[in-house]
Design an enzyme around this catalytic site. Structure first.
Site, short mmCIF file in Angstrom:
data_model
loop_
_atom_site.label_atom_id
_atom_site.label_comp_id
_atom_site.label_asym_id
_atom_site.label_seq_id
_atom_site.Cartn_x
_atom_site.Cartn_y
_atom_site.Cartn_z
N SER A 10 0.51 -0.91 0.03
CA SER A 10 -0.48 0.37 0.00
C SER A 10 0.52 0.73 -0.17
O SER A 10 1.61 1.37 1.11
CB SER A 10 -1.07 -0.28 1.10
OG SER A 10 -1.48 1.20 1.22
N HIS A 35 -1.51 -1.47 -4.08
CA HIS A 35 -2.64 -0.61 -3.83
C HIS A 35 -2.82 0.72 -3.06
O HIS A 35 -1.46 1.46 -2.70
CB HIS A 35 -2.80 -1.56 -2.20
CG HIS A 35 -4.15 -1.74 -1.76
ND1 HIS A 35 -5.09 -2.38 -1.64
CD2 HIS A 35 -4.32 -0.85 -0.10
CE1 HIS A 35 -5.89 -2.16 -0.86
NE2 HIS A 35 -5.61 -1.64 0.01
N ASP A 37 -4.80 3.53 -1.46
CA ASP A 37 -5.55 4.27 -0.55
C ASP A 37 -6.56 4.88 -0.78
O ASP A 37 -5.66 6.22 -0.29
CB ASP A 37 -5.49 3.61 1.12
CG ASP A 37 -4.72 2.48 1.38
OD1 ASP A 37 -6.41 1.35 0.73
OD2 ASP A 37 -4.20 1.99 1.15
N MET A 39 -9.10 7.99 0.51
CA MET A 39 -9.57 8.22 1.69
C MET A 39 -9.85 9.80 1.27
O MET A 39 -9.83 10.51 1.61
CB MET A 39 -8.94 8.61 3.42
CG MET A 39 -8.29 6.87 3.36
SD MET A 39 -7.10 7.12 4.56
CE MET A 39 -6.25 5.56 4.78
N HIS A 68 -8.51 0.78 -3.50
CA HIS A 68 -9.62 0.38 -2.39
C HIS A 68 -10.15 1.75 -1.59
O HIS A 68 -9.16 2.67 -1.47
CB HIS A 68 -8.84 0.12 -1.10
CG HIS A 68 -9.24 -0.12 0.37
ND1 HIS A 68 -8.28 -0.12 1.45
CD2 HIS A 68 -10.69 -0.21 0.29
CE1 HIS A 68 -9.84 0.11 2.17
NE2 HIS A 68 -10.69 -0.32 1.41
N MET A 70 -12.04 4.31 0.28
CA MET A 70 -13.09 4.47 1.39
C MET A 70 -13.53 5.95 1.56
O MET A 70 -13.19 6.97 2.56
CB MET A 70 -11.70 4.83 2.75
CG MET A 70 -10.86 2.69 2.85
SD MET A 70 -9.59 3.06 3.47
CE MET A 70 -8.50 3.38 2.17
N MET A 139 -11.32 -6.11 5.82
CA MET A 139 -10.57 -5.35 6.66
C MET A 139 -10.23 -5.70 7.86
O MET A 139 -10.81 -6.19 8.90
CB MET A 139 -11.14 -4.05 7.46
CG MET A 139 -10.89 -3.04 5.69
SD MET A 139 -9.71 -1.85 4.40
CE MET A 139 -8.83 -1.56 6.04
N ASP A 175 -6.30 -6.55 4.49
CA ASP A 175 -5.88 -5.40 5.04
C ASP A 175 -6.25 -4.67 6.05
O ASP A 175 -7.14 -4.84 6.69
CB ASP A 175 -6.64 -4.61 3.46
CG ASP A 175 -5.78 -3.97 3.15
OD1 ASP A 175 -4.85 -2.57 3.61
OD2 ASP A 175 -7.10 -2.23 2.81
C1 DX5 Z 1 -5.69 1.60 6.07
C2 DX5 Z 1 -5.94 0.71 4.65
C3 DX5 Z 1 -4.52 0.31 4.45
C4 DX5 Z 1 -3.57 0.43 4.46
C5 DX5 Z 1 -2.85 -0.66 5.39
O1 DX5 Z 1 -7.42 1.61 6.11
O2 DX5 Z 1 -6.97 0.46 3.54
O3 DX5 Z 1 -4.42 -0.16 3.41
O4 DX5 Z 1 -3.00 1.05 4.04
O5 DX5 Z 1 -1.25 -0.60 5.38
P1 DX5 Z 1 -0.71 -1.30 7.21
O6 DX5 Z 1 -0.02 -2.52 6.34
O7 DX5 Z 1 0.57 -0.67 7.96
O8 DX5 Z 1 -1.69 -1.36 8.02
ZN ZN Z 2 -6.42 -0.68 1.90
#
Ligand code: DX5
Ligand code: ZN
Length: 225
Positions: A10, A35, A37, A39, A68, A70, A139, A175
């Protein structure tokens, strides 16, 4: 049948000032997918980056871009993530009332459709959408931040989702908090796509990323047998 283990670093844990170089470093270090993310500071209590950043990164890598989302609402933004170069777009079951329709919309845009479940969301929500889903993401932390501790009770959910999927062609991804210690638990329970943010990037440089990706992969593969 045992599926190959794919490691998806990620970029949330990468150095944002050098994002392109970090992407290329993890690619060379053996990442199977990247990956990404996204947000929004609304669905999750943190903000990261959006479609423009993904679009700028796209020409730098041939890897699968595993996006991903969110964010809520999600429907108005699907097209821009598809156009930015996402191969897989994963939405959250908790992010909207019309999951089935959103998943269909992702496929209509030419991407694989993923559905993510927060740790507290029951696995039963995937039953009605199995025919429109290409990937289920469980998750193993509450989404919003990298570097959190793995929530162990989710392992049992991985087993139940694996059983629900059966022999359908649906990928099972985990994840959050995935490390060399927790990856084997996930792989043993049936996950074969492992997102790893801080575990990979805390290794500091490309040689470290390579070492860490290999260690996580090896630990997960050993647990599959
Ligand atoms: C959390 C993200 C993850 C995050 C994982 O909300 O969706 O993808 O980056 O990070 P680690 O591996 O550090 O938990
Ligand atoms: Zn993620």
């Amino acid at each position: 049948m045992t599926k190959p283990i794919w490691i998806a670093p990620s970029l949330l844990a990468a150095d944002f000032a050098r994002l392109g170089a970090e992407l290329q470093a993890v690619d060379r270090a053996g990442a199977d997918w990247i990956h990404l993310d996204v947000m929004d500071g609304h669905f999750v209590p943190n903000m990261s980056y959006g479609a423009d950043v993904i679009k700028a990164l796209r020409p730098l890598s041939k890897s699968v871009f595993d996006v991903h989302l969110m964010i809520a609402p999600v429907d108005p933004y699907l097209e821009q993530f598809a156009k930015a170069g996402a191969d897989i777009i994963t939405i959250h079951a908790e992010a909207g009332a019309h999951t089935y329709r959103s998943l269909q919309a992702i496929r209509a845009l030419g991407c694989k459709a993923g559905l993510a479940l927060n740790p507290g969301t029951p696995v039963a929500v995937i039953k009605p959408v199995l025919e429109v889903v290409d990937l289920v993401l469980l998750m193993t932390v509450n989404p919003g931040f990298g570097g959190q501790a793995f929530i162990h009770p989710v392992v049992e959910k991985i087993e139940r989702v694996r059983d629900l999927i059966g022999d359908r062609d649906i990928m099972l991804e985990v994840d959050g908090g995935v490390t060399v210690d927790t990856a084997p638990l996930c792989a043993k329970a049936g996950a074969h796509v492992l997102v790893a943010g801080s575990a990979v990037f805390k290794a500091g440089d490309e040689a470290g990323y390579k070492h860490e990706i290999a260690r996580i992969r090896q630990a997960a593969e050993a647990a599959q047998h």
